[in-house]
Design a protein around this motif. Sequence first.
Motif, PDB file in Angstrom:
ATOM      1  N   ALA A 106      62.841  12.975  16.901  1.00  0.00           N
ATOM      2  CA  ALA A 106      63.588  13.662  16.036  1.00  0.00           C
ATOM      3  C   ALA A 106      64.132  12.983  14.871  1.00  0.00           C
ATOM      4  CB  ALA A 106      63.423  14.920  15.662  1.00  0.00           C
ATOM      5  N   TRP A 107      63.947  12.619  13.690  1.00  0.00           N
ATOM      6  CA  TRP A 107      64.836  11.941  13.018  1.00  0.00           C
ATOM      7  C   TRP A 107      64.974  12.534  11.248  1.00  0.00           C
ATOM      8  CZ3 TRP A 107      64.051   9.454   7.733  1.00  0.00           C
ATOM      9  CH2 TRP A 107      64.643   9.107   7.136  1.00  0.00           C
ATOM     10  N   GLU A 108      65.718  12.551  10.630  1.00  0.00           N
ATOM     11  CA  GLU A 108      65.717  13.464   9.536  1.00  0.00           C
ATOM     12  C   GLU A 108      67.103  12.409   8.103  1.00  0.00           C
ATOM     13  OE1 GLU A 108      67.050  17.227   9.802  1.00  0.00           O
ATOM     14  OE2 GLU A 108      68.936  17.146  10.719  1.00  0.00           O
ATOM     15  N   ALA A 109      66.905  12.717   7.333  1.00  0.00           N
ATOM     16  CA  ALA A 109      68.023  11.523   6.334  1.00  0.00           C
ATOM     17  C   ALA A 109      68.981  12.154   6.260  1.00  0.00           C
ATOM     18  CB  ALA A 109      67.444  12.737   4.915  1.00  0.00           C
ATOM     19  N   GLY A 110      69.714  13.255   7.275  1.00  0.00           N
ATOM     20  CA  GLY A 110      71.232  13.185   7.328  1.00  0.00           C
ATOM     21  C   GLY A 110      71.759  12.163   8.658  1.00  0.00           C
ATOM     22  N   MET A 130      57.929  10.198  10.230  1.00  0.00           N
ATOM     23  CA  MET A 130      59.499   9.850   9.994  1.00  0.00           C
ATOM     24  C   MET A 130      59.625   8.721   9.055  1.00  0.00           C
ATOM     25  SD  MET A 130      61.099   8.582  13.907  1.00  0.00           S
ATOM     26  CE  MET A 130      61.062   9.934  15.359  1.00  0.00           C
ATOM     27  N   VAL A 131      58.434   8.301   8.361  1.00  0.00           N
ATOM     28  CA  VAL A 131      57.909   6.789   8.173  1.00  0.00           C
ATOM     29  C   VAL A 131      57.733   8.130   6.830  1.00  0.00           C
ATOM     30  CG1 VAL A 131      56.880   5.014   6.277  1.00  0.00           C
ATOM     31  CG2 VAL A 131      57.319   4.874   8.659  1.00  0.00           C
ATOM     32  N   ARG A 132      56.820   9.077   6.939  1.00  0.00           N
ATOM     33  CA  ARG A 132      56.575   9.542   5.360  1.00  0.00           C
ATOM     34  C   ARG A 132      58.219  10.479   4.699  1.00  0.00           C
ATOM     35  NH1 ARG A 132      50.527  11.870   7.603  1.00  0.00           N
ATOM     36  NH2 ARG A 132      49.171   9.836   6.448  1.00  0.00           N
ATOM     37  N   GLU A 133      58.561  10.537   5.852  1.00  0.00           N
ATOM     38  CA  GLU A 133      59.673  11.589   5.848  1.00  0.00           C
ATOM     39  C   GLU A 133      61.278  11.003   4.521  1.00  0.00           C
ATOM     40  OE1 GLU A 133      62.749  14.848   6.065  1.00  0.00           O
ATOM     41  OE2 GLU A 133      60.731  14.523   5.697  1.00  0.00           O
ATOM     42  N   ARG A 134      60.716   9.761   5.059  1.00  0.00           N
ATOM     43  CA  ARG A 134      62.049   8.920   4.622  1.00  0.00           C
ATOM     44  C   ARG A 134      61.842   8.646   2.902  1.00  0.00           C
ATOM     45  NH1 ARG A 134      61.208   3.745   2.959  1.00  0.00           N
ATOM     46  NH2 ARG A 134      63.011   2.436   2.098  1.00  0.00           N
ATOM     47  N   ALA A 135      60.478   8.085   3.145  1.00  0.00           N
ATOM     48  CA  ALA A 135      59.752   8.085   1.951  1.00  0.00           C
ATOM     49  C   ALA A 135      60.123   9.199   0.664  1.00  0.00           C
ATOM     50  CB  ALA A 135      58.450   7.800   1.737  1.00  0.00           C
ATOM     51  N   LEU A 136      59.776  10.857   1.388  1.00  0.00           N
ATOM     52  CA  LEU A 136      60.621  11.579   0.872  1.00  0.00           C
ATOM     53  C   LEU A 136      62.021  12.626   0.204  1.00  0.00           C
ATOM     54  CD1 LEU A 136      57.404  14.180   2.042  1.00  0.00           C
ATOM     55  CD2 LEU A 136      58.239  13.178  -0.221  1.00  0.00           C
ATOM     56  N   THR A 137      62.473  11.691   1.363  1.00  0.00           N
ATOM     57  CA  THR A 137      63.830  12.177   1.171  1.00  0.00           C
ATOM     58  C   THR A 137      64.692  11.219   1.114  1.00  0.00           C
ATOM     59  OG1 THR A 137      63.975  13.098   3.513  1.00  0.00           O
ATOM     60  CG2 THR A 137      63.079  14.305   2.564  1.00  0.00           C
ATOM     61  N   ALA A 138      64.780  10.108   1.851  1.00  0.00           N
ATOM     62  CA  ALA A 138      65.679   9.005   2.126  1.00  0.00           C
ATOM     63  C   ALA A 138      65.725   7.871   2.030  1.00  0.00           C
ATOM     64  CB  ALA A 138      66.413   9.361   3.222  1.00  0.00           C
ATOM     65  N   ALA A 163      50.703  -0.219   2.201  1.00  0.00           N
ATOM     66  CA  ALA A 163      50.882  -0.114   0.748  1.00  0.00           C
ATOM     67  C   ALA A 163      52.246   0.445   1.196  1.00  0.00           C
ATOM     68  CB  ALA A 163      49.964   0.894   0.173  1.00  0.00           C
ATOM     69  N   ARG A 164      52.367   1.304   2.211  1.00  0.00           N
ATOM     70  CA  ARG A 164      54.064   1.446   1.567  1.00  0.00           C
ATOM     71  C   ARG A 164      54.803   0.513   2.428  1.00  0.00           C
ATOM     72  NH1 ARG A 164      55.206   6.639   1.738  1.00  0.00           N
ATOM     73  NH2 ARG A 164      53.686   8.550   2.994  1.00  0.00           N
ATOM     74  N   SER A 165      55.232  -0.161   2.877  1.00  0.00           N
ATOM     75  CA  SER A 165      55.389  -1.566   3.486  1.00  0.00           C
ATOM     76  C   SER A 165      55.850  -2.650   2.138  1.00  0.00           C
ATOM     77  CB  SER A 165      55.136  -2.830   3.945  1.00  0.00           C
ATOM     78  OG  SER A 165      56.102  -3.509   4.592  1.00  0.00           O
ATOM     79  N   ARG A 166      54.316  -2.764   1.326  1.00  0.00           N
ATOM     80  CA  ARG A 166      54.562  -3.346  -0.432  1.00  0.00           C
ATOM     81  C   ARG A 166      55.152  -2.816  -1.034  1.00  0.00           C
ATOM     82  NH1 ARG A 166      49.518  -3.001  -1.046  1.00  0.00           N
ATOM     83  NH2 ARG A 166      49.377  -0.744  -2.713  1.00  0.00           N
ATOM     84  N   ASP A 167      54.891  -1.493  -1.339  1.00  0.00           N
ATOM     85  CA  ASP A 167      55.796  -0.751  -2.598  1.00  0.00           C
ATOM     86  C   ASP A 167      56.942   0.239  -1.952  1.00  0.00           C
ATOM     87  OD1 ASP A 167      53.313  -1.738  -3.556  1.00  0.00           O
ATOM     88  OD2 ASP A 167      51.971   0.110  -3.153  1.00  0.00           O
ATOM     89  N   GLU A 168      57.617   0.579  -0.914  1.00  0.00           N
ATOM     90  CA  GLU A 168      58.589   0.930  -0.877  1.00  0.00           C
ATOM     91  C   GLU A 168      59.885  -0.288  -1.048  1.00  0.00           C
ATOM     92  OE1 GLU A 168      58.142   4.132   1.934  1.00  0.00           O
ATOM     93  OE2 GLU A 168      56.782   5.164   0.482  1.00  0.00           O
ATOM     94  N   THR A 169      61.073  -0.156  -1.479  1.00  0.00           N
ATOM     95  CA  THR A 169      61.993  -1.092  -0.908  1.00  0.00           C
ATOM     96  C   THR A 169      62.641  -0.899   0.336  1.00  0.00           C
ATOM     97  OG1 THR A 169      62.768  -1.574  -3.480  1.00  0.00           O
ATOM     98  CG2 THR A 169      64.010  -1.438  -1.838  1.00  0.00           C
ATOM     99  N   GLY A 170      62.888  -1.241   0.917  1.00  0.00           N
ATOM    100  CA  GLY A 170      63.761  -0.751   2.254  1.00  0.00           C
ATOM    101  C   GLY A 170      63.098  -0.428   3.385  1.00  0.00           C
ATOM    102  N   PHE A 171      62.005  -0.184   3.498  1.00  0.00           N
ATOM    103  CA  PHE A 171      60.585  -0.245   4.242  1.00  0.00           C
ATOM    104  C   PHE A 171      59.999  -1.396   4.660  1.00  0.00           C
ATOM    105  CE2 PHE A 171      56.324   1.158   5.492  1.00  0.00           C
ATOM    106  CZ  PHE A 171      56.586   1.486   7.372  1.00  0.00           C
ATOM    107  N   ASP A 172      60.068  -1.098   6.056  1.00  0.00           N
ATOM    108  CA  ASP A 172      58.812  -2.995   6.612  1.00  0.00           C
ATOM    109  C   ASP A 172      58.293  -2.723   8.025  1.00  0.00           C
ATOM    110  OD1 ASP A 172      59.988  -5.537   4.406  1.00  0.00           O
ATOM    111  OD2 ASP A 172      61.933  -4.082   5.481  1.00  0.00           O
ATOM    112  N   LEU A 173      56.425  -3.067   7.981  1.00  0.00           N
ATOM    113  CA  LEU A 173      56.010  -3.111   8.928  1.00  0.00           C
ATOM    114  C   LEU A 173      55.841  -4.676   9.871  1.00  0.00           C
ATOM    115  CD1 LEU A 173      53.061  -1.667   9.963  1.00  0.00           C
ATOM    116  CD2 LEU A 173      52.488  -2.134   8.118  1.00  0.00           C
TER     117      LEU A 173
END
Length: 239
Positions: A106-110, A130-138, A163-173
């Motif tokens: 498991a992973w969380e923002a902290g 985890m990818v979804r949690e990052r987008a929401l909290t970190a 789409a996340r890889s294209r639109d979210e800075t800091g996430f790569d696929l």
Amino acid sequence: MAEADPIRWREAKIRAITPATTRVKSFRFDAFARPHRAGQHVDVRLTAPDGYQAQRSYSIASAPGDPLGLELMIERLTDGEVSGFFDTVAEVGDTIEMRGPVGAFAWEAGDGGPVLLVGGGSGVVPLLAMVRERALTAPDVPMLLLYSVRNAAEAIARGELSARSRDETGFDLTLLLTREGPTAGRRIDRVMIDTAIECLGMPRHSFVCGSNAFVGAVADLLVDAGVRPVTIRTERFGG
């Protein structure tokens, strides 16, 4: 409190069923009172009229607190008792026995980052959470997902991840198709691991999920690339 006991079996109602790939369906259930951590799983139990029971564990695809409820993505397996039920019998409104959430994968923002995720086939499901949690909290935490799957039609949440890889800075696929296109016949290798680390930076946390053989091979590659073994968490299924 008894309501927060992750071991007790509960009844969860199916709220929605949608196709995810040619072999995988998404099932939405009532959320648990006890929130999960991204990457954890639940146990599902089916009981036949004659009392026979079958049980299986499924990773949670949804981020904690998702207003649409808890999401499981269940792959149809040959001769799979539980997956066969979900593929051909289960309907919206059915009530299923479930317990959890459980698991240290498991992973969380902290926990921070950088975070390297490596998934094979349906092993991407807990990593998707985890990818979804990052987008929401970190959203500032660097995260890279290296996803190996046989072909594009079997890639779970391919559109969302792209789409996340294209639109979210800091996430790569990085999507590796092992049985079609120019990468057919290739498996995750040291070059791909080195490239991922060059892009992401040395990961503070690495999560690897897939078959036994896949996880073992990737974990070895990570260690060879200089990733500290203590920072690598693995989740295995099947042979």
